[in-house]
Design an enzyme around this catalytic site. Structure first.
Site, PDB file in Angstrom:
ATOM      1  N   LYS A  95       0.877  -1.167   0.000  1.00  0.00           N
ATOM      2  CA  LYS A  95       0.000   0.000   0.000  1.00  0.00           C
ATOM      3  C   LYS A  95       0.914   1.217   0.000  1.00  0.00           C
ATOM      4  O   LYS A  95       1.647   1.459   0.959  1.00  0.00           O
ATOM      5  CB  LYS A  95      -0.917   0.018   1.220  1.00  0.00           C
ATOM      6  CG  LYS A  95      -1.856   1.225   1.230  1.00  0.00           C
ATOM      7  CD  LYS A  95      -2.639   1.325   2.530  1.00  0.00           C
ATOM      8  CE  LYS A  95      -3.487   2.598   2.524  1.00  0.00           C
ATOM      9  NZ  LYS A  95      -4.102   2.852   3.846  1.00  0.00           N
ATOM     10  N   ALA A 182      -9.747   5.717   4.244  1.00  0.00           N
ATOM     11  CA  ALA A 182      -9.534   6.873   5.129  1.00  0.00           C
ATOM     12  C   ALA A 182     -10.797   7.698   5.342  1.00  0.00           C
ATOM     13  O   ALA A 182     -11.484   8.069   4.390  1.00  0.00           O
ATOM     14  CB  ALA A 182      -8.424   7.784   4.607  1.00  0.00           C
ATOM     15  N   ASN A 204     -10.083   1.513   9.759  1.00  0.00           N
ATOM     16  CA  ASN A 204      -9.223   1.243  10.909  1.00  0.00           C
ATOM     17  C   ASN A 204      -9.681   2.031  12.142  1.00  0.00           C
ATOM     18  O   ASN A 204     -10.156   1.468  13.120  1.00  0.00           O
ATOM     19  CB  ASN A 204      -7.778   1.552  10.566  1.00  0.00           C
ATOM     20  CG  ASN A 204      -6.805   1.245  11.701  1.00  0.00           C
ATOM     21  OD1 ASN A 204      -5.649   1.620  11.647  1.00  0.00           O
ATOM     22  ND2 ASN A 204      -7.235   0.551  12.738  1.00  0.00           N
ATOM     23  N   THR A 205      -9.560   3.350  12.087  1.00  0.00           N
ATOM     24  CA  THR A 205      -9.826   4.186  13.259  1.00  0.00           C
ATOM     25  C   THR A 205     -11.227   3.977  13.824  1.00  0.00           C
ATOM     26  O   THR A 205     -11.404   3.882  15.048  1.00  0.00           O
ATOM     27  CB  THR A 205      -9.624   5.673  12.909  1.00  0.00           C
ATOM     28  OG1 THR A 205      -8.266   5.882  12.527  1.00  0.00           O
ATOM     29  CG2 THR A 205      -9.946   6.562  14.099  1.00  0.00           C
TER      30      THR A 205
END
Length: 254
Positions: A95, A182, A204-205
């Protein structure tokens, strides 16, 4: 079934390894998400000990690892990180992330395109993280990238699909998989990204920072499946006018 390069995935939810309070919690959340591809920063790995607490369990699980070049400030640093990953992890997947600005972590389009060309020429399977720029995504396809990963909004911001207009164009034009990456902060936002026609999302977050990451991972898994199913079923057209669902006057003539 999603195919990137020669690898097939049943799950269209990709996940990350950052921000979890412990390695065990991270592993449990990833398992709950049913994700088959996990990205991890090379700079976070403890390569000196020979047994990293994150890396080894992931390798044993059979999940596809996608090392990323987070922390690279230019093409040269990104290429170096990718080559290190290939040597240490025995994978040519990467990535590609280049964000020289530590405050907003915006990806550098010029350095990213240069690094992508170099890495593709070296035989890497490149998945570049970029702005939701349709022209840039086409250029990345042309140099050989296996997929493109346009951002929905700034990394870790949970702002959702702030770039929706441009994501639609990228999805319409792309001949490689589009992974929205994102800024996705809720399962409903992941569903919407999939309804637009995205091939996958990376989260993710929103999982790692939730009160219950394991439960949240399950929610995102279900949300992605629902969004993909809705896209395949064919969403109704949006209209500015009302459309009646049954005759309004026919009964008057009976």
């Amino acid at each position: 079934m999603l195919k990137i390069a020669e690898h097939e995935f049943n799950s269209r939810l990709f996940t990350g390894t950052g921000k979890f309070s412990s390695a065990n919690l991270m592993l449990e959340a990833i398992q709950a998400s049913q994700s088959q591809l996990v990205t991890m920063a090379m700079k976070r790995l403890d390569l000196s000990s020979g047994s990293d607490e994150i890396l080894l369990p992931l390798q044993q699980s059979g999940i596809k690892l996608l090392p990323n070049t987070s922390g690279a400030r230019n093409a040269k640093e990104a290429v170096f990180a990718a080559e290190l990953a290939r040597e240490v992890l025995n994978t040519n997947w990467v990535k590609l992330e280049i964000h020289p600005d530590p405050k907003y972590l915006m990806p550098d389009p010029i350095e990213t395109l240069a690094a992508a060309k170099t890495l593709c020429d070296k035989g890497f399977v490149v998945l570049p993280y970029v702005h939701a720029d349709p022209v840039l995504c086409r250029r990345l396809e042309e140099v050989g990238c296996a997929a493109v990963m346009p951002l929905a909004s700034p990394i870790g911001s949970n702002q959702g699909l702030a770039t929706e207009t441009f994501l639609k164009i990228i999805i319409e034009q792309a001949s490689v998989p589009v992974v929205v990456d994102a800024g996705i902060g809720t399962p409903s936002q992941a569903t919407h990204a999939m309804e637009l026609g995205a091939d996958a999302v990376l989260v993710n977050t929103a999982i790692a920072s939730s009160r219950d990451p394991i439960a949240m991972a399950r929610c995102f898994s279900q949300a992605v499946e629902t969004g993909r199913a809705a896209y395949r079923a064919g969403l109704g057209q949006v209209s500015v006018r009302a459309e009646h669902t049954s005759p309004l006057t026919g009964f008057l003539n009976e």
